[in-house]
Design a protein around this motif. Structure first.
Motif, PDB file in Angstrom:
ATOM      1  N   THR A 296     -10.058   9.209  -5.947  1.00 58.16           N
ATOM      2  CA  THR A 296      -8.727   9.120  -5.167  1.00 58.16           C
ATOM      3  C   THR A 296      -7.759  10.306  -5.553  1.00 58.16           C
ATOM      4  O   THR A 296      -6.471  10.285  -4.757  1.00 58.16           O
ATOM      5  CB  THR A 296      -8.320   7.509  -5.939  1.00 58.16           C
ATOM      6  OG1 THR A 296      -7.933   7.703  -7.391  1.00 58.16           O
ATOM      7  CG2 THR A 296      -8.760   6.588  -5.661  1.00 58.16           C
ATOM      8  N   SER A 297      -7.605  11.011  -5.965  1.00 54.45           N
ATOM      9  CA  SER A 297      -7.470  12.340  -6.223  1.00 54.45           C
ATOM     10  C   SER A 297      -7.112  13.075  -5.249  1.00 54.45           C
ATOM     11  O   SER A 297      -6.374  13.872  -5.203  1.00 54.45           O
ATOM     12  CB  SER A 297      -7.849  13.404  -7.346  1.00 54.45           C
ATOM     13  OG  SER A 297      -9.231  13.189  -7.501  1.00 54.45           O
ATOM     14  N   GLN A 298      -8.033  13.152  -3.992  1.00 57.11           N
ATOM     15  CA  GLN A 298      -7.822  13.482  -3.079  1.00 57.11           C
ATOM     16  C   GLN A 298      -6.551  13.607  -1.975  1.00 57.11           C
ATOM     17  O   GLN A 298      -5.976  14.213  -1.312  1.00 57.11           O
ATOM     18  CB  GLN A 298      -8.975  13.618  -1.835  1.00 57.11           C
ATOM     19  CG  GLN A 298      -9.728  12.049  -1.830  1.00 57.11           C
ATOM     20  CD  GLN A 298     -10.946  12.180  -0.465  1.00 57.11           C
ATOM     21  OE1 GLN A 298     -10.998  12.447  -0.035  1.00 57.11           O
ATOM     22  NE2 GLN A 298     -11.532  11.295  -1.686  1.00 57.11           N
ATOM     23  N   GLY A 299      -6.054  12.761  -2.562  1.00 55.55           N
ATOM     24  CA  GLY A 299      -4.237  12.134  -1.949  1.00 55.55           C
ATOM     25  C   GLY A 299      -5.151  10.670  -1.244  1.00 55.55           C
ATOM     26  O   GLY A 299      -6.146  10.072  -1.039  1.00 55.55           O
TER      27      GLY A 299
ATOM     28  N   VAL B 192       0.518  -1.298   0.081  1.00 52.46           N
ATOM     29  CA  VAL B 192      -0.143   0.002  -0.108  1.00 52.46           C
ATOM     30  C   VAL B 192       0.686   1.245   0.039  1.00 52.46           C
ATOM     31  O   VAL B 192       1.444   1.391   0.842  1.00 52.46           O
ATOM     32  CB  VAL B 192      -0.693   0.184   1.142  1.00 52.46           C
ATOM     33  CG1 VAL B 192      -1.427   1.041   1.417  1.00 52.46           C
ATOM     34  CG2 VAL B 192      -2.260  -1.677   1.292  1.00 52.46           C
ATOM     35  N   ILE B 193       0.704   1.944  -0.906  1.00 51.49           N
ATOM     36  CA  ILE B 193       1.483   3.389  -1.367  1.00 51.49           C
ATOM     37  C   ILE B 193       1.366   4.686  -1.070  1.00 51.49           C
ATOM     38  O   ILE B 193       0.229   5.005  -0.844  1.00 51.49           O
ATOM     39  CB  ILE B 193       2.216   3.287  -2.708  1.00 51.49           C
ATOM     40  CG1 ILE B 193       2.645   1.964  -2.879  1.00 51.49           C
ATOM     41  CG2 ILE B 193       2.848   5.009  -2.575  1.00 51.49           C
ATOM     42  CD1 ILE B 193       3.016   1.758  -4.582  1.00 51.49           C
ATOM     43  N   ASP B 194       1.533   5.360  -0.108  1.00 46.76           N
ATOM     44  CA  ASP B 194       1.367   6.621   0.481  1.00 46.76           C
ATOM     45  C   ASP B 194       1.537   7.772  -0.322  1.00 46.76           C
ATOM     46  O   ASP B 194       3.204   7.995  -0.004  1.00 46.76           O
ATOM     47  CB  ASP B 194       1.602   6.738   2.235  1.00 46.76           C
ATOM     48  CG  ASP B 194       1.369   8.124   2.251  1.00 46.76           C
ATOM     49  OD1 ASP B 194       0.396   8.997   1.650  1.00 46.76           O
ATOM     50  OD2 ASP B 194       0.728   8.372   3.942  1.00 46.76           O
ATOM     51  N   GLY B 195       1.342   8.320  -1.185  1.00 46.79           N
ATOM     52  CA  GLY B 195       2.385   8.934  -2.491  1.00 46.79           C
ATOM     53  C   GLY B 195       2.296  10.309  -1.707  1.00 46.79           C
ATOM     54  O   GLY B 195       3.073  10.962  -2.343  1.00 46.79           O
TER      55      GLY B 195
END
Length: 339
Positions: free
Chosen positions: A319-322, A54-57
Motif C-alpha cells: 500500500t506504500s505505492q499510494g 475511504v481516504i485518498d492520501g
C-alpha cells in the motif's frame, strides 16, 4: 473520476461490429489464496477509517464518491460484510445526502466539499449494492439500487450530438451537454455494471448507453482522459489536458472486467502503456501522439498494463505505492477472478 478530480492524477503521479453480449449475474467471487485476503486487509488498514470513510492520501486525505464505491466493491468481493456495511453506512450519512439518489462527490474537513455528483461513483456504488444483495445475500438494497439507477438515467445521460437516438454517459449531472456538444470521460464506462444495473432495474436506456459507449471507445480519438463529442466528431475536451493518463488507465480495466478482451481499445491501451523507457515501468501518462509524459513501476499500474496485454496481473503490491495504484491493483485482480 470527476471533473473536480482532474488534477488529482497529476498530483499523485446495436453496436457496429461489436455484439453486446448480455452479462449475467455471477456467483460471489472467491479468493482462495491468503495473499489476496492479506492484500485486502492491508488496503483496509491503509485507506479505510474506522467510521467507513475511504481516504485518498494523494488528495489531502479527502474522501470521494468513487473511493467509497471502490471500497464497497472490494469488500463485497472479499466477503467482508462488516467493512461493507461500515462503508455504506458512512456514505449514506454523508455523501448520499443530496435531494436525489446520487452522491455529492467530495468530503473534506468534516463536511461535504462539493455537492455535485460524479457519475462513476454513483454507477459503481449501485453496482456494489446490487452485487451485495444478489450474490452475497447481504440484505435488500433493491430500492436504493433502483433509485440510483433511475437518477443516472434521468439526469446523467445525454443524446449523442452525432446520433441523438443514442445516449452518452455524462460525467456529472451538471456537466456540459447541449445538442451540439457533450463532455465525456471515457473511463466512466464499465459496460458490465451498466448492463447489469439496467437489466435489474428495468432501465433499458442504461443498457443502450453501455452499447453506445463500447462503440465510442472503438475510435482512437476517444482514448483520452476527457473528450468532447460534438456534431463534428470527437475532439479533446477544452480546458483539460489532452492525454491518455490517470483516468484513461481504467478503460482497459473496465473492458476486461466486462469480458471485452477483444475490444479494439484493449490493444490501443496496451500500446500506450508499453511506451515506458525504464525497465519494469508503465507509461501511465502519454500525450495525444503517444509521447511519454510519466512512467511508474507501481504494481497497481503494472497490473493494468498486464490486463491490457491479456496477461494475468501482477500481485497488487504494498500500500506504500499510494491509494490509487493500490486500488487499481486490487480491482485488476478482481476483474481477472471474475472472467
Amino acid at each position: 473520476m470527476t471533473l473536480r478530480l482532474l488534477a488529482r492524477r497529476q498530483l499523485v503521479f446495436g453496436l457496429a461490429g461489436l455484439a453486446v453480449t448480455p452479462l449475467r449475474a455471477r456467483a460471489e467471487t472467491a479468493f482462495p489464496a491468503a495473499r489476496a485476503q492479506s492484500g485486502w486487509e492491508a488496503w483496509k488498514a491503509a485507506f479505510l477509517a474506522p467510521e467507513g470513510r475511504v481516504i485518498d492520501g494523494g488528495q489531502d486525505r479527502i474522501s470521494h464518491s468513487e473511493g467509497q464505491a471502490y471500497g464497497l466493491l472490494l469488500a463485497q468481493a472479499h466477503g467482508d460484510r462488516e467493512a461493507f456495511e461500515r462503508i455504506e453506512g458512512w456514505t449514506r450519512a454523508t455523501l448520499a445526502s443530496r435531494q436525489d439518489a446520487l452522491m455529492a462527490w467530495k468530503w473534506q474537513d468534516g463536511q461535504v466539499g462539493d455537492w455535485r455528483n460524479a457519475t462513476d461513483g454513483d454507477l459503481l456504488r449501485a453496482w456494489a449494492l446490487l452485487r451485495a444483495a444478489r450474490d452475497s445475500g447481504w440484505g435488500d438494497y433493491g430500492a436504493t439500487v433502483a433509485a440510483i439507477t433511475h437518477d443516472i438515467v434521468t439526469i446523467c445521460l445525454a443524446p449523442d450530438p452525432r446520433r441523438p437516438e443514442e445516449p452518452l454517459l455524462k460525467p456529472a449531472d451538471q456537466s456540459l451537454a447541449t445538442p451540439e456538444a457533450v463532455l465525456v470521460n471515457p473511463s466512466y464506462y464499465l459496460p458490465r455494471a451498466m448492463i447489469e444495473l439496467g437489466e435489474a432495474t428495468g432501465q433499458p436506456a442504461l443498457v443502450r448507453a453501455a452499447a453506445h459507449g463500447e462503440r465510442l471507445l472503438t475510435d482512437p480519438a476517444a482514448l483520452r482522459d476527457w473528450i468532447t463529442v460534438s456534431t463534428e466528431g470527437i475532439r479533446p475536451a477544452e480546458g483539460f489536458d489532452d492525454r491518455f493518463g490517470w483516468d484513461a488507465l481504467r478503460i482497459p480495466l473496465y473492458l476486461a472486467w466486462s469480458g471485452r478482451n477483444d475490444h479494439p481499445a484493449m490493444a490501443l491501451s496496451r500500446d500506450r502503456l508499453a511506451r515506458a523507457t525504464a525497465p519494469g515501468h508503465v507509461a501511465v501518462v502519454t500525450g495525444p501522439r503517444g509521447g511519454l509524459r510519466h512512467q511508474s513501476n507501481a504494481p497497481g499500474f503494472r497490473a493494468i498494463a498486464d490486463i491490457a496485454a491479456g496477461r494475468s496481473p501482477v500481485p497488487p503490491g504494498e500500500t506504500s505505492q499510494g491509494y490509487y495504484p493500490s486500488t487499481l491493483g486490487l480491482l485488476a485482480e478482481l476483474s481477472q477472478k471474475e472472467n
